[in-house]
Scaffold this motif. Structure first.
Motif, PDB file in Angstrom:
ATOM      1  N   ALA A 196     -10.506  -5.334 -86.385  1.00  0.00           N
ATOM      2  CA  ALA A 196     -10.785  -6.746 -86.149  1.00  0.00           C
ATOM      3  C   ALA A 196      -9.630  -7.396 -85.402  1.00  0.00           C
ATOM      4  CB  ALA A 196     -11.021  -7.471 -87.469  1.00  0.00           C
ATOM      5  N   TRP A 197      -9.951  -8.510 -84.791  1.00  0.00           N
ATOM      6  CA  TRP A 197      -8.949  -9.385 -84.185  1.00  0.00           C
ATOM      7  C   TRP A 197      -8.951 -10.715 -84.918  1.00  0.00           C
ATOM      8  CZ3 TRP A 197      -5.435  -7.983 -80.588  1.00  0.00           C
ATOM      9  CH2 TRP A 197      -5.679  -6.828 -79.830  1.00  0.00           C
ATOM     10  N   PHE A 198      -7.770 -11.201 -85.188  1.00  0.00           N
ATOM     11  CA  PHE A 198      -7.550 -12.531 -85.741  1.00  0.00           C
ATOM     12  C   PHE A 198      -6.616 -13.284 -84.792  1.00  0.00           C
ATOM     13  CE2 PHE A 198      -9.197 -12.483 -90.134  1.00  0.00           C
ATOM     14  CZ  PHE A 198      -9.538 -11.139 -90.251  1.00  0.00           C
ATOM     15  N   TYR A 214      -3.730 -11.116 -83.380  1.00  0.00           N
ATOM     16  CA  TYR A 214      -3.359  -9.971 -84.195  1.00  0.00           C
ATOM     17  C   TYR A 214      -4.545  -9.013 -84.333  1.00  0.00           C
ATOM     18  CZ  TYR A 214       0.422 -13.049 -85.810  1.00  0.00           C
ATOM     19  OH  TYR A 214       1.505 -13.883 -85.878  1.00  0.00           O
ATOM     20  N   CYS A 215      -4.292  -7.731 -84.241  1.00  0.00           N
ATOM     21  CA  CYS A 215      -5.323  -6.783 -84.639  1.00  0.00           C
ATOM     22  C   CYS A 215      -5.058  -6.355 -86.071  1.00  0.00           C
ATOM     23  CB  CYS A 215      -5.393  -5.582 -83.705  1.00  0.00           C
ATOM     24  SG  CYS A 215      -3.947  -4.528 -83.673  1.00  0.00           S
ATOM     25  N   ALA A 216      -6.129  -5.964 -86.731  1.00  0.00           N
ATOM     26  CA  ALA A 216      -6.029  -5.627 -88.147  1.00  0.00           C
ATOM     27  C   ALA A 216      -7.019  -4.527 -88.488  1.00  0.00           C
ATOM     28  CB  ALA A 216      -6.295  -6.862 -89.004  1.00  0.00           C
ATOM     29  N   TYR A 242     -15.481  -4.160 -91.581  1.00  0.00           N
ATOM     30  CA  TYR A 242     -14.709  -5.337 -91.187  1.00  0.00           C
ATOM     31  C   TYR A 242     -15.188  -6.543 -91.982  1.00  0.00           C
ATOM     32  CZ  TYR A 242     -18.749  -6.190 -88.130  1.00  0.00           C
ATOM     33  OH  TYR A 242     -20.020  -6.381 -87.635  1.00  0.00           O
ATOM     34  N   SER A 243     -14.355  -7.562 -91.991  1.00  0.00           N
ATOM     35  CA  SER A 243     -14.644  -8.781 -92.741  1.00  0.00           C
ATOM     36  C   SER A 243     -13.983  -9.939 -92.032  1.00  0.00           C
ATOM     37  CB  SER A 243     -14.096  -8.656 -94.163  1.00  0.00           C
ATOM     38  OG  SER A 243     -14.110  -9.906 -94.844  1.00  0.00           O
ATOM     39  N   ALA A 253      -8.948  -8.873 -96.686  1.00  0.00           N
ATOM     40  CA  ALA A 253      -9.581  -7.558 -96.768  1.00  0.00           C
ATOM     41  C   ALA A 253      -8.848  -6.505 -95.953  1.00  0.00           C
ATOM     42  CB  ALA A 253     -11.030  -7.650 -96.296  1.00  0.00           C
ATOM     43  N   TYR A 254      -7.811  -6.909 -95.225  1.00  0.00           N
ATOM     44  CA  TYR A 254      -7.162  -6.004 -94.296  1.00  0.00           C
ATOM     45  C   TYR A 254      -5.841  -5.491 -94.854  1.00  0.00           C
ATOM     46  CZ  TYR A 254     -10.785  -7.317 -91.143  1.00  0.00           C
ATOM     47  OH  TYR A 254     -12.024  -7.492 -90.590  1.00  0.00           O
ATOM     48  N   ALA A 255      -5.644  -4.183 -94.654  1.00  0.00           N
ATOM     49  CA  ALA A 255      -4.446  -3.533 -95.178  1.00  0.00           C
ATOM     50  C   ALA A 255      -3.344  -3.407 -94.135  1.00  0.00           C
ATOM     51  CB  ALA A 255      -4.811  -2.143 -95.697  1.00  0.00           C
TER      52      ALA A 255
END
Length: 125
Positions: free
Chosen positions: A35-37, A95-97, A105-106, A111-113
């Protein structure tokens, strides 16, 4: 351990395009949804886009739908975010996650480590 390194950010005029990348290492990339944030100054981090492990499924925030495209190349261990018709309000650190292995994905950042260090995208008016 999974390492994520973003690149490709920069300064672009409103209406322009930019593609940012996130190179992933340390584990089997195809096991991870991505995901991207983004986070703008003074604002909370927000979900931008997510992609499933096989790339069959994608999801976008309403604010970027129709303008941004998330994709991945599992052979290159890289996820991309193509950003078109950029607006000044897209200015942020992107940011990528990755969530834990096997998880989907969420839109919830909790939810991201794994997270990258971020890349700055600035859109001038």
């Amino acid at each position: 351990q999974v390492q994520l390194v973003e690149s490709g950010g920069g300064l672009v005029q409103a209406g322009g395009s930019l593609r940012i990348s996130c190179a992933v290492s340390g584990r089997t990339f195809s096991n991870y949804a991505m995901a991207w944030f983004r986070q703008a100054p003074g604002k909370e981090r927000e979900f931008v886009a997510g992609i499933s492990r096989s790339a069959w499924n994608t999801h976008y925030a309403d604010s970027v739908k129709g303008r941004f495209t998330i994709s991945r190349d599992n052979a290159k261990n890289t996820v991309y975010l193509q950003m078109n018709s950029l607006k000044p309000e897209d200015t942020a650190v992107y940011y990528c996650a990755a969530p834990p292995s096997g998880a989907g994905y969420s839109a919830d950042g909790r939810a991201y480590a794994y997270w990258g260090q971020g890349t700055q995208v600035t859109v001038s008016s």
